[in-house]
Design a protein around this motif. Structure first.
Motif, PDB file in Angstrom:
ATOM      1  N   ALA A  13      13.598 -47.806 -15.952  1.00  0.00           N
ATOM      2  CA  ALA A  13      13.169 -48.881 -15.046  1.00  0.00           C
ATOM      3  C   ALA A  13      14.378 -49.571 -14.428  1.00  0.00           C
ATOM      4  CB  ALA A  13      12.300 -49.889 -15.794  1.00  0.00           C
ATOM      5  N   LYS A  14      15.396 -49.835 -15.234  1.00  0.00           N
ATOM      6  CA  LYS A  14      16.614 -50.491 -14.723  1.00  0.00           C
ATOM      7  C   LYS A  14      17.299 -49.622 -13.673  1.00  0.00           C
ATOM      8  CE  LYS A  14      21.141 -52.125 -15.997  1.00  0.00           C
ATOM      9  NZ  LYS A  14      22.253 -51.788 -16.842  1.00  0.00           N
ATOM     10  N   MET A  15      17.372 -48.327 -13.925  1.00  0.00           N
ATOM     11  CA  MET A  15      18.025 -47.422 -12.976  1.00  0.00           C
ATOM     12  C   MET A  15      17.288 -47.359 -11.639  1.00  0.00           C
ATOM     13  SD  MET A  15      19.257 -44.275 -15.501  1.00  0.00           S
ATOM     14  CE  MET A  15      18.055 -43.254 -14.755  1.00  0.00           C
ATOM     15  N   LEU A  16      15.983 -47.596 -11.659  1.00  0.00           N
ATOM     16  CA  LEU A  16      15.188 -47.536 -10.433  1.00  0.00           C
ATOM     17  C   LEU A  16      15.250 -48.816  -9.600  1.00  0.00           C
ATOM     18  CD1 LEU A  16      12.104 -45.676 -11.895  1.00  0.00           C
ATOM     19  CD2 LEU A  16      13.646 -44.801 -10.118  1.00  0.00           C
ATOM     20  N   LEU A  17      15.740 -49.893 -10.203  1.00  0.00           N
ATOM     21  CA  LEU A  17      15.842 -51.146  -9.450  1.00  0.00           C
ATOM     22  C   LEU A  17      16.883 -51.005  -8.341  1.00  0.00           C
ATOM     23  CD1 LEU A  17      15.791 -53.704 -12.407  1.00  0.00           C
ATOM     24  CD2 LEU A  17      13.953 -53.265 -10.766  1.00  0.00           C
ATOM     25  N   PRO A  18      16.644 -51.642  -7.198  1.00  0.00           N
ATOM     26  CA  PRO A  18      17.626 -51.557  -6.110  1.00  0.00           C
ATOM     27  C   PRO A  18      18.900 -52.326  -6.451  1.00  0.00           C
ATOM     28  CG  PRO A  18      15.855 -53.064  -5.519  1.00  0.00           C
ATOM     29  CD  PRO A  18      15.473 -52.439  -6.824  1.00  0.00           C
ATOM     30  N   ASP A  19      19.956 -52.058  -5.701  1.00  0.00           N
ATOM     31  CA  ASP A  19      21.240 -52.722  -5.945  1.00  0.00           C
ATOM     32  C   ASP A  19      21.131 -54.244  -5.895  1.00  0.00           C
ATOM     33  OD1 ASP A  19      22.483 -50.283  -6.313  1.00  0.00           O
ATOM     34  OD2 ASP A  19      23.163 -50.148  -4.235  1.00  0.00           O
ATOM     35  N   ASP A  20      20.287 -54.746  -5.022  1.00  0.00           N
ATOM     36  CA  ASP A  20      20.136 -56.202  -4.870  1.00  0.00           C
ATOM     37  C   ASP A  20      18.956 -56.739  -5.684  1.00  0.00           C
ATOM     38  OD1 ASP A  20      18.029 -55.164  -3.399  1.00  0.00           O
ATOM     39  OD2 ASP A  20      18.222 -56.648  -1.788  1.00  0.00           O
ATOM     40  N   HIS A  21      18.675 -56.105  -6.824  1.00  0.00           N
ATOM     41  CA  HIS A  21      17.468 -56.422  -7.588  1.00  0.00           C
ATOM     42  C   HIS A  21      17.361 -57.870  -8.009  1.00  0.00           C
ATOM     43  CE1 HIS A  21      19.389 -56.316 -11.626  1.00  0.00           C
ATOM     44  NE2 HIS A  21      20.187 -55.429 -11.068  1.00  0.00           N
ATOM     45  N   TRP A  22      18.481 -58.553  -8.237  1.00  0.00           N
ATOM     46  CA  TRP A  22      18.374 -59.957  -8.656  1.00  0.00           C
ATOM     47  C   TRP A  22      17.838 -60.844  -7.551  1.00  0.00           C
ATOM     48  CZ3 TRP A  22      17.711 -60.998 -13.357  1.00  0.00           C
ATOM     49  CH2 TRP A  22      18.376 -60.318 -14.366  1.00  0.00           C
ATOM     50  N   SER A  23      18.058 -60.473  -6.315  1.00  0.00           N
ATOM     51  CA  SER A  23      17.506 -61.283  -5.223  1.00  0.00           C
ATOM     52  C   SER A  23      16.176 -60.730  -4.720  1.00  0.00           C
ATOM     53  CB  SER A  23      18.506 -61.400  -4.069  1.00  0.00           C
ATOM     54  OG  SER A  23      18.840 -60.131  -3.566  1.00  0.00           O
ATOM     55  N   SER A  24      15.995 -59.415  -4.747  1.00  0.00           N
ATOM     56  CA  SER A  24      14.773 -58.838  -4.186  1.00  0.00           C
ATOM     57  C   SER A  24      13.665 -58.618  -5.226  1.00  0.00           C
ATOM     58  CB  SER A  24      15.086 -57.505  -3.501  1.00  0.00           C
ATOM     59  OG  SER A  24      15.542 -56.544  -4.441  1.00  0.00           O
ATOM     60  N   HIS A  25      14.026 -58.485  -6.480  1.00  0.00           N
ATOM     61  CA  HIS A  25      13.060 -58.209  -7.549  1.00  0.00           C
ATOM     62  C   HIS A  25      13.401 -59.041  -8.792  1.00  0.00           C
ATOM     63  CE1 HIS A  25      12.689 -54.661  -4.989  1.00  0.00           C
ATOM     64  NE2 HIS A  25      11.508 -54.463  -5.534  1.00  0.00           N
ATOM     65  N   TYR A  26      13.575 -60.321  -8.606  1.00  0.00           N
ATOM     66  CA  TYR A  26      14.058 -61.171  -9.693  1.00  0.00           C
ATOM     67  C   TYR A  26      13.171 -61.097 -10.937  1.00  0.00           C
ATOM     68  CZ  TYR A  26      15.643 -65.142 -12.391  1.00  0.00           C
ATOM     69  OH  TYR A  26      16.104 -65.927 -13.408  1.00  0.00           O
ATOM     70  N   SER A  27      11.874 -61.283 -10.767  1.00  0.00           N
ATOM     71  CA  SER A  27      10.967 -61.328 -11.913  1.00  0.00           C
ATOM     72  C   SER A  27      10.972 -60.003 -12.682  1.00  0.00           C
ATOM     73  CB  SER A  27       9.549 -61.658 -11.442  1.00  0.00           C
ATOM     74  OG  SER A  27       8.653 -61.661 -12.530  1.00  0.00           O
ATOM     75  N   LEU A  28      10.865 -58.902 -11.967  1.00  0.00           N
ATOM     76  CA  LEU A  28      10.879 -57.600 -12.621  1.00  0.00           C
ATOM     77  C   LEU A  28      12.234 -57.344 -13.282  1.00  0.00           C
ATOM     78  CD1 LEU A  28       9.493 -54.923 -13.290  1.00  0.00           C
ATOM     79  CD2 LEU A  28      10.259 -54.063 -11.058  1.00  0.00           C
ATOM     80  N   SER A  29      13.307 -57.717 -12.613  1.00  0.00           N
ATOM     81  CA  SER A  29      14.648 -57.531 -13.179  1.00  0.00           C
ATOM     82  C   SER A  29      14.792 -58.288 -14.485  1.00  0.00           C
ATOM     83  CB  SER A  29      15.721 -58.015 -12.190  1.00  0.00           C
ATOM     84  OG  SER A  29      15.692 -57.270 -11.015  1.00  0.00           O
ATOM     85  N   LEU A  30      14.336 -59.514 -14.502  1.00  0.00           N
ATOM     86  CA  LEU A  30      14.420 -60.341 -15.700  1.00  0.00           C
ATOM     87  C   LEU A  30      13.635 -59.717 -16.849  1.00  0.00           C
ATOM     88  CD1 LEU A  30      15.599 -63.025 -16.692  1.00  0.00           C
ATOM     89  CD2 LEU A  30      13.487 -64.116 -15.962  1.00  0.00           C
ATOM     90  N   ARG A  31      12.417 -59.273 -16.567  1.00  0.00           N
ATOM     91  CA  ARG A  31      11.577 -58.672 -17.602  1.00  0.00           C
ATOM     92  C   ARG A  31      12.174 -57.360 -18.115  1.00  0.00           C
ATOM     93  NH1 ARG A  31       6.465 -57.590 -15.022  1.00  0.00           N
ATOM     94  NH2 ARG A  31       7.460 -58.101 -13.079  1.00  0.00           N
TER      95      ARG A  31
END
Length: 109
Positions: free
Chosen positions: A71-89
Motif C-alpha cells: 500500500a505504501k509503495m502505491l501511494l503517490p510521491d505527494d501522498h502527504w498532501s494528496s492522500h493524507y488520511s490514507l497515508s497516515l493509516r
C-alpha cells in the motif's frame, strides 16, 4: 492474475466481503503488472490497506506487514498532501506491523 483480481474487486465493490475473499482479491492484483493509472493505484492501495488491517486484526503481522508495504509503495510521491488520511493509516499500520515483526528500526522510521 491481475485482471482476475481487478474483476473480482469491481464485482464486489460496495459489498461486505469475507476477509478471505479480500485476501484472494488483493493477492491476485498484487501479482500483476506495474500500475501507472493514478486512480487504479489509489484503489489498489486502499485494498491493500484493508487487507493489512484485516490481517493485523487476525494477529497475522507478517501478512499485515506485506500488505501495508505494498500500500505504501502505491501511494503517490505527494501522498502527504494528496492522500493524507490514507497515508497516515497505512504508515501507522506499517509501523505497528514492522514492530510486531521485530523490524524495530523500520518501525521507528
Amino acid at each position: 492474475r491481475h485482471d482476475l483480481g481487478m474483476l473480482l474487486s469491481y464485482s464486489t465493490k460496495g459489498q461486505d466481503v469475507a476477509d478471505e475473499l479480500t485476501f484472494v482479491i488483493v493477492d491476485q492484483i498484487n501479482q500483476g503488472e506495474v500500475i501507472t493509472d493514478l486512480e487504479q493505484r489509489d484503489a489498489i492501495a486502499q485494498l491493500n490497506y484493508k487487507a493489512a488491517s484485516q490481517a493485523m486484526g487476525a494477529s497475522n503481522s507478517e501478512a499485515a506487514y506485506y500488505y501495508s508495504t505494498v500500500a505504501k509503495m502505491l501511494l503517490p510521491d505527494d501522498h502527504w498532501s494528496s492522500h493524507y488520511s490514507l497515508s497516515l493509516r497505512v504508515l501507522f499500520l506499517l509501523g505497528n506491523a514492522a514492530f510486531t515483526n521485530g523490524k524495530i528500526e523500520e518501525a521507528k522510521r
